[in-house]
Design an enzyme around this catalytic site. Structure first.
Site, mmCIF file in Angstrom:
data_model
loop_
_atom_site.group_PDB
_atom_site.id
_atom_site.type_symbol
_atom_site.label_atom_id
_atom_site.label_comp_id
_atom_site.label_asym_id
_atom_site.label_seq_id
_atom_site.Cartn_x
_atom_site.Cartn_y
_atom_site.Cartn_z
ATOM 1 N N SER A 182 0.855 -1.184 0.000
ATOM 2 C CA SER A 182 0.000 0.000 0.000
ATOM 3 C C SER A 182 0.895 1.239 0.000
ATOM 4 C CB SER A 182 -0.952 -0.023 1.201
ATOM 5 O OG SER A 182 -1.854 1.068 1.145
ATOM 6 N N THR A 183 0.810 2.088 1.023
ATOM 7 C CA THR A 183 1.573 3.330 1.053
ATOM 8 C C THR A 183 3.075 3.062 0.894
ATOM 9 O OG1 THR A 183 -0.062 4.154 2.627
ATOM 10 C CG2 THR A 183 1.941 5.462 2.337
ATOM 11 N N HIS A 208 -2.634 -1.103 -3.419
ATOM 12 C CA HIS A 208 -3.790 -0.232 -3.224
ATOM 13 C C HIS A 208 -3.632 1.004 -4.104
ATOM 14 C CE1 HIS A 208 -4.262 -2.014 1.103
ATOM 15 N NE2 HIS A 208 -4.739 -2.820 0.172
ATOM 16 N N MET A 303 0.067 1.119 4.901
ATOM 17 C CA MET A 303 -0.701 1.455 6.077
ATOM 18 C C MET A 303 -1.818 0.439 6.299
ATOM 19 S SD MET A 303 -2.595 5.051 6.962
ATOM 20 C CE MET A 303 -3.781 4.933 5.636
ATOM 21 N N ASP A 306 -4.271 -4.864 5.937
ATOM 22 C CA ASP A 306 -4.711 -5.704 4.832
ATOM 23 C C ASP A 306 -3.585 -6.651 4.420
ATOM 24 O OD1 ASP A 306 -6.230 -6.733 2.709
ATOM 25 O OD2 ASP A 306 -5.546 -5.185 1.324
#
Length: 371
Positions: A182-183, A208, A303, A306
């Site tokens: 993600s991030t 993401h 972050m 997940d």
């Protein structure tokens, strides 16, 4: 995505908003100031004003528009990350051009981005207030490094050699590499894929990212990887030496049919899982069920949590599982959550992830026992 409260005893996150639109400066300032943990300490209409404002107030985070007068956002970001690195959240448009520029901004060191609506900006941006606040909070805790010479080099100059694809093109893969992030993940994934050889088993990835951005993301990865990278399509066969990126608005799973594996996409209206669509958990659970011990699962910077449960399912099914360590993660949310529940067999710095993947696949191919 969830944003942790900073608590009343901690200083506010100081933000400078940089945008050539007076309306956008007002709306973003209003949204960010509505959170008790954030204070907008300055605004700027162009990079030259921004440079002076940053010197004056020394913010914790800046939000940066992509297209601005006098100097575009990318050039300003390039200068900033080379001379005075700090957390940056890009504000970009949901267009093909916006996707390409935003991905380049992430490559240059921006922590994350928020998509700017093309019409009715004031009203629609307010609906994104939770996302904007969350990403600014995460950015304030992110690890930001000075821009390296490598990041300035174009894909053609990174010594990426695309091998003749004929020998790999239709070769069935009996093993699977599954990656979630993600991030900070767009660049972490790029670094891993750049270091993997062209004959790496079929690879499936969830990052993401909005739907408009995933095709551009796949294309950029294809330019810098020895493997063939594409946005996944429903029913597409998973082949040796190929990488499949989940579309930004659909879940990706892997299905087995005899000795062959296929990509399966959810419908666009499927519900988010673990707060996301695409979801890393959805992909990794499918890999655990369909491939088991013939797979390697990896969770990189991001972050939230997940993918933690999905990676645990993979490990329980006999797969090898790796997560990126805290020191090299932009945000140690997802990999940290996986490590906390015992899903990670190994915790590695980013630069060691690809070599370890290659070694594990070599050993499994040779029929060696686990190290």
């Amino acid at each position: 995505m969830e944003a942790a409260s900073l608590g009343s005893d901690k200083p506010k996150i100081r933000v400078v908003v940089i945008d050539d639109s007076a309306l956008m400066r007002h709306v973003l300032s209003e949204i960010l100031n509505s959170d008790p943990d954030i204070q907008v300490v300055g605004v700027a209409s162009d990079p030259f004003f921004a440079r002076e404002k940053i010197k004056e107030v020394n913010p914790d985070v800046i939000t940066l528009d992509v297209e601005m007068p006098k100097m575009d956002g990318l050039q300003f970001l390039r200068n900033l990350m080379r001379l005075r690195p700090m957390p940056v959240v890009m504000v970009s448009s949901l267009t093909l051009r916006g996707a390409d520029v935003t991905l380049e901004a992430l490559e240059l060191g921006a922590v994350d981005f928020v998509s700017k609506p093309e019409i009715d900006i004031a009203e629609k941006l307010k609906s994104y207030s939770e996302e904007i606040i969350s990403k600014v909070k995460v950015a304030s805790t992110a690890k930001v490094n000075r821009l390296s010479d490598e990041a300035l080099r174009s894909p053609e100059k990174r010594n990426i050699i695309k091998p003749p694809g004929a020998n790999l093109h239709f070769k069935t893969t009996d093993r699977i590499l599954a990656i979630g992030a993600s991030t900070g993940g767009t660049e972490a994934i790029r670094e891993v894929l750049e270091k993997l050889p062209a004959d790496t088993p079929g690879t499936v990835i969830v990052q993401h990212i909005p739907g408009m951005f995933s095709a551009s993301f796949a294309k950029r990865l294809n330019d810098t990887s020895a493997m063939t990278v594409c946005e996944a399509e429903d029913g597409q066969r998973v082949l040796h030496g190929h990488v499949y990126i989940a579309p930004g608005d659909r879940h990706l799973t892997v299905k087995r049919d005899g000795a062959r594996y296929y990509c399966k996409l959810s419908s666009p209206d499927a519900e988010p899982v673990s707060g996301h669509k695409p979801s890393v958990d959805v992909l990794l659970h499918s890999v655990a069920e369909q491939i088991g011990h013939n797979a390697i699962g990896v969770i990189l910077t991001g972050m939230g949590k997940d993918g933690a449960e999905g990676l645990k399912a993979m490990r329980d099914a006999g797969a090898r599982t790796l997560v990126q360590d805290e020191a090299t993660s932009v945000v140690w949310g997802m990999p940290g959550a996986a490590d906390k529940i015992g899903a990670a067999e190994e915790v590695l710095p980013l630069q060691k992830v690809a070599p370890r993947i290659s070694l594990l696949f070599q050993r499994s191919q040779a029929g060696q026992k686990k190290a």
